[in-house]
Design a protein around this motif. Structure first.
Motif, PDB file in Angstrom:
ATOM      1  N   PRO A  53     -32.738   5.272  13.923  1.00 43.09           N
ATOM      2  CA  PRO A  53     -33.091   5.118  12.523  1.00 43.09           C
ATOM      3  C   PRO A  53     -32.453   6.246  11.698  1.00 43.09           C
ATOM      4  N   ASP A  54     -32.124   5.938  10.445  1.00 39.03           N
ATOM      5  CA  ASP A  54     -31.379   6.861   9.586  1.00 39.03           C
ATOM      6  C   ASP A  54     -31.978   8.270   9.563  1.00 39.03           C
ATOM      7  N   ASP A  55     -33.295   8.366   9.344  1.00 33.83           N
ATOM      8  CA  ASP A  55     -33.913   9.694   9.205  1.00 33.83           C
ATOM      9  C   ASP A  55     -33.828  10.490  10.508  1.00 33.83           C
ATOM     10  N   GLY A  56     -34.168   9.840  11.629  1.00 39.23           N
ATOM     11  CA  GLY A  56     -34.126  10.523  12.923  1.00 39.23           C
ATOM     12  C   GLY A  56     -32.712  10.934  13.293  1.00 39.23           C
ATOM     13  N   LEU A  57     -31.761  10.045  13.026  1.00 42.27           N
ATOM     14  CA  LEU A  57     -30.368  10.331  13.382  1.00 42.27           C
ATOM     15  C   LEU A  57     -29.834  11.501  12.559  1.00 42.27           C
ATOM     16  N   ALA A 114     -37.467  11.339  17.946  1.00 41.41           N
ATOM     17  CA  ALA A 114     -36.833  10.870  16.711  1.00 41.41           C
ATOM     18  C   ALA A 114     -36.390   9.417  16.807  1.00 41.41           C
ATOM     19  N   GLY A 115     -36.588   8.784  17.972  1.00 39.19           N
ATOM     20  CA  GLY A 115     -36.174   7.389  18.156  1.00 39.19           C
ATOM     21  C   GLY A 115     -34.671   7.237  18.294  1.00 39.19           C
ATOM     22  N   VAL A 116     -34.005   8.326  18.683  1.00 41.78           N
ATOM     23  CA  VAL A 116     -32.538   8.332  18.816  1.00 41.78           C
ATOM     24  C   VAL A 116     -32.161   8.184  20.285  1.00 41.78           C
ATOM     25  N   ALA A 135     -31.186  14.719  14.094  1.00 37.71           N
ATOM     26  CA  ALA A 135     -30.564  14.979  15.398  1.00 37.71           C
ATOM     27  C   ALA A 135     -29.116  15.427  15.211  1.00 37.71           C
ATOM     28  N   TYR A 136     -28.390  14.754  14.327  1.00 33.92           N
ATOM     29  CA  TYR A 136     -26.982  15.104  14.128  1.00 33.92           C
ATOM     30  C   TYR A 136     -26.851  16.471  13.458  1.00 33.92           C
ATOM     31  N   SER A 137     -27.791  16.826  12.590  1.00 36.50           N
ATOM     32  CA  SER A 137     -27.726  18.159  11.980  1.00 36.50           C
ATOM     33  C   SER A 137     -27.970  19.235  13.043  1.00 36.50           C
ATOM     34  N   ARG A 138     -28.780  18.924  14.061  1.00 33.38           N
ATOM     35  CA  ARG A 138     -28.965  19.863  15.170  1.00 33.38           C
ATOM     36  C   ARG A 138     -27.661  20.013  15.967  1.00 33.38           C
ATOM     37  N   ALA A 179     -25.310   4.752  13.508  1.00 31.63           N
ATOM     38  CA  ALA A 179     -24.698   5.353  14.695  1.00 31.63           C
ATOM     39  C   ALA A 179     -23.672   6.390  14.273  1.00 31.63           C
ATOM     40  N   VAL A 180     -23.457   7.377  15.126  1.00 30.89           N
ATOM     41  CA  VAL A 180     -22.411   8.367  14.900  1.00 30.89           C
ATOM     42  C   VAL A 180     -21.759   8.683  16.247  1.00 30.89           C
ATOM     43  N   VAL A 181     -20.474   8.912  16.221  1.00 32.01           N
ATOM     44  CA  VAL A 181     -19.773   9.352  17.427  1.00 32.01           C
ATOM     45  C   VAL A 181     -18.871  10.513  17.031  1.00 32.01           C
ATOM     46  N   TYR A 182     -18.799  11.560  17.890  1.00 31.61           N
ATOM     47  CA  TYR A 182     -17.964  12.715  17.576  1.00 31.61           C
ATOM     48  C   TYR A 182     -17.390  13.273  18.874  1.00 31.61           C
TER      49      TYR A 182
END
Ligand SMILES: Cc1cc2nc3c(=O)[nH]c(=O)nc-3n(C[C@H](O)[C@H](O)[C@H](O)COP(=O)(O)O)c2cc1C
Length: 79
Positions: free
Chosen positions: A60-64, A40-42, A67-70, A3-6
């Motif tokens: 999942p790590d790869d999808g996240l 991406a399953g996010v 998505a976060y790089s976008r 998970a990431v929050v910003y």
């Protein structure tokens, strides 16, 4: 699952646009993001107060990571 929050500041043209405006720039971003995240399953939640965003994303790590790089590459917000 990771998970990431910003938080970030909306670009001036986004901040000036009406909340929830159909066909507006914010709607286009949300539609684009939701479509990508689904594939991406996010999932998560995006909050906007008219000036700032808070987004929580998980998946999942790869999808996240993609998505976060976008998110990091989007010019519609900063910081
Ligand atoms: C506040 C915000 C949240 C976003 N959230 C996501 C997201 O959850 N998943 C994703 O793939 N892209 C996300 N994006 C990227 C957008 O889907 C889109 O690719 C990007 O905003 C387009 O580039 P631009 O902002 O430079 O016009 C987000 C962008 C912004 C500004």
């Amino acid at each position: 699952i990771r998970a990431v929050v910003y938080t970030s500041e909306a670009a001036a043209d986004i901040a000036a646009s009406r909340l929830g405006q159909t066909g507006g720039r914010l709607c286009a971003i949300v539609d684009d993001a939701a479509r990508f995240n689904r594939d991406a399953g996010v999932t998560g939640v995006l909050l906007f107060d008219g000036a700032r965003f808070v987004q929580y994303m998980e998946g999942p790590d790869d999808g996240l990571q993609v998505a976060y790089s976008r998110v990091l590459g989007a010019s519609s917000h900063s910081g």
